[in-house]
Design an enzyme around this catalytic site. Sequence first.
Site, mmCIF file in Angstrom:
data_model
loop_
_atom_site.group_PDB
_atom_site.id
_atom_site.type_symbol
_atom_site.label_atom_id
_atom_site.label_comp_id
_atom_site.label_asym_id
_atom_site.label_seq_id
_atom_site.Cartn_x
_atom_site.Cartn_y
_atom_site.Cartn_z
ATOM 1 N N ASN A 10 44.834 41.926 40.090
ATOM 2 C CA ASN A 10 45.404 40.580 40.199
ATOM 3 C C ASN A 10 45.679 40.076 38.784
ATOM 4 O O ASN A 10 44.756 39.683 38.072
ATOM 5 C CB ASN A 10 44.399 39.675 40.929
ATOM 6 C CG ASN A 10 44.837 38.221 40.958
ATOM 7 O OD1 ASN A 10 45.979 37.896 40.611
ATOM 8 N ND2 ASN A 10 43.937 37.338 41.365
ATOM 9 N N TRP A 11 46.936 40.099 38.409
ATOM 10 C CA TRP A 11 47.299 39.714 37.035
ATOM 11 C C TRP A 11 47.229 38.212 36.792
ATOM 12 O O TRP A 11 47.359 37.762 35.655
ATOM 13 C CB TRP A 11 48.728 40.191 36.720
ATOM 14 C CG TRP A 11 48.909 41.672 36.639
ATOM 15 C CD1 TRP A 11 47.984 42.638 36.914
ATOM 16 C CD2 TRP A 11 50.101 42.355 36.244
ATOM 17 N NE1 TRP A 11 48.528 43.874 36.721
ATOM 18 C CE2 TRP A 11 49.827 43.736 36.311
ATOM 19 C CE3 TRP A 11 51.370 41.934 35.860
ATOM 20 C CZ2 TRP A 11 50.788 44.696 35.996
ATOM 21 C CZ3 TRP A 11 52.335 42.886 35.551
ATOM 22 C CH2 TRP A 11 52.026 44.256 35.615
ATOM 23 N N LYS A 12 47.102 37.433 37.855
ATOM 24 C CA LYS A 12 47.100 35.965 37.748
ATOM 25 C C LYS A 12 48.354 35.508 36.970
ATOM 26 O O LYS A 12 49.407 36.149 37.104
ATOM 27 C CB LYS A 12 45.781 35.473 37.138
ATOM 28 C CG LYS A 12 44.580 36.047 37.908
ATOM 29 C CD LYS A 12 43.256 35.444 37.575
ATOM 30 C CE LYS A 12 42.170 36.102 38.403
ATOM 31 N NZ LYS A 12 40.850 35.535 38.180
ATOM 32 N N HIS A 96 42.049 32.876 47.503
ATOM 33 C CA HIS A 96 41.395 33.085 46.205
ATOM 34 C C HIS A 96 40.704 31.788 45.774
ATOM 35 O O HIS A 96 41.219 30.693 46.025
ATOM 36 C CB HIS A 96 42.437 33.513 45.162
ATOM 37 C CG HIS A 96 41.812 34.057 43.922
ATOM 38 N ND1 HIS A 96 41.269 33.235 42.969
ATOM 39 C CD2 HIS A 96 41.611 35.332 43.494
ATOM 40 C CE1 HIS A 96 40.761 33.995 41.991
ATOM 41 N NE2 HIS A 96 40.954 35.272 42.296
ATOM 42 N N GLU A 98 40.575 30.366 43.041
ATOM 43 C CA GLU A 98 41.418 29.507 42.183
ATOM 44 C C GLU A 98 42.374 28.670 43.038
ATOM 45 O O GLU A 98 42.714 27.541 42.680
ATOM 46 C CB GLU A 98 42.153 30.375 41.146
ATOM 47 C CG GLU A 98 41.169 30.884 40.089
ATOM 48 C CD GLU A 98 41.509 32.209 39.449
ATOM 49 O OE1 GLU A 98 42.662 32.668 39.548
ATOM 50 O OE2 GLU A 98 40.594 32.818 38.856
ATOM 51 N N GLU A 168 34.373 37.688 46.195
ATOM 52 C CA GLU A 168 34.486 37.311 44.789
ATOM 53 C C GLU A 168 33.586 36.107 44.525
ATOM 54 O O GLU A 168 34.017 34.950 44.721
ATOM 55 C CB GLU A 168 35.934 36.944 44.447
ATOM 56 C CG GLU A 168 36.914 38.082 44.625
ATOM 57 C CD GLU A 168 38.146 37.934 43.724
ATOM 58 O OE1 GLU A 168 38.480 38.900 43.051
ATOM 59 O OE2 GLU A 168 38.731 36.836 43.678
ATOM 60 N N GLY A 174 35.945 35.783 35.830
ATOM 61 C CA GLY A 174 36.379 35.442 34.477
ATOM 62 C C GLY A 174 35.248 35.014 33.551
ATOM 63 O O GLY A 174 35.499 34.504 32.463
ATOM 64 N N SER A 214 34.537 39.844 37.234
ATOM 65 C CA SER A 214 34.129 40.536 36.004
ATOM 66 C C SER A 214 33.821 42.016 36.228
ATOM 67 O O SER A 214 32.949 42.588 35.565
ATOM 68 C CB SER A 214 32.942 39.823 35.348
ATOM 69 O OG SER A 214 33.325 38.512 34.957
ATOM 70 N N GLY A 235 40.591 41.185 37.888
ATOM 71 C CA GLY A 235 41.390 40.199 37.155
ATOM 72 C C GLY A 235 41.641 40.671 35.739
ATOM 73 O O GLY A 235 42.506 41.507 35.478
ATOM 74 N N GLY A 236 40.851 40.167 34.798
ATOM 75 C CA GLY A 236 41.061 40.443 33.376
ATOM 76 C C GLY A 236 41.222 41.914 33.031
ATOM 77 O O GLY A 236 42.110 42.284 32.247
#
Length: 250
Positions: A10-12, A96, A98, A168, A174, A214, A235-236
């Site tokens: 997930n590149w956000k 999600h 977010e 998640e 993050g 993470s 993510g990251g």
Amino acid sequence: MSRQKIVAGNWKMNKSLKDAKSLVEMILSNTKDSDVLKIIIPPFPYLEPVKQILSARKGFYLGAQNCHTNTSGAFTGEVSANMLQSVGCQYVIIGHSERRNYFKEKSTDFVLKIREALKHDIIPIYCIGETLEERKNGYHFSVITEQLTSILSEFKLEDFSRFVLAYEPVWAIGTGETATAAQAQEMHAFIRSVLCDFYDSAIAGNTPILYGGSCNAQNARELFQCPDVDGGLIGGASLNEDFCTIIGSF
Ligand code: 13P
């Protein structure tokens, strides 16, 4: 969806178009063919160009980060599942944290979005997870049960059998603080028990459940070894070569 190993990136809201293309090319050239299903989930404007690069490669799929509750119409700034299907998207993230936190989306929105996704042959990756406060107060299992059952009650077994789930924990997203393998395993097994009570043991055993929060090149192997963890929603670490290491971590 049948249970299988999955790694989704997930590149956000990251990367320029040029960087997005280079990242996908790097991922393709550093990933061996395997039985791991790989899903690239870039921002909307890069879906089509990323699809072009992915299309020649077996085992890679395209996902989107969101879709609207309606099929079309006067919803300035929104993107429908119908549109996602037309650019070759096979997966969409729904629920999600977010979206829950920043955009105040609720279960009622997720139900409509998932219906739209399924109507257009797009597999929903439905995300659930508790906050740190909820965990500290011992509410994590009840929060997860609520986030799950509010959705399950709206879908028949045939529809739910097309879902992917992602656990998640919000406190791990993050933050660099990953759930331990024991915490992830405990919650994934709990999620299967909820599915078993709600539907049956076959669906509980067959649903892919990804861990997210993470997850990185160092901890992926330990997490993926847990019997109830089928892979990761990253993510990251999906924005660089670590993603390739994670894909190879089963
Ligand atoms: P991080 O891997 O950056 O913690 O993000 C996880 C996530 O939110 C994936 O959807």
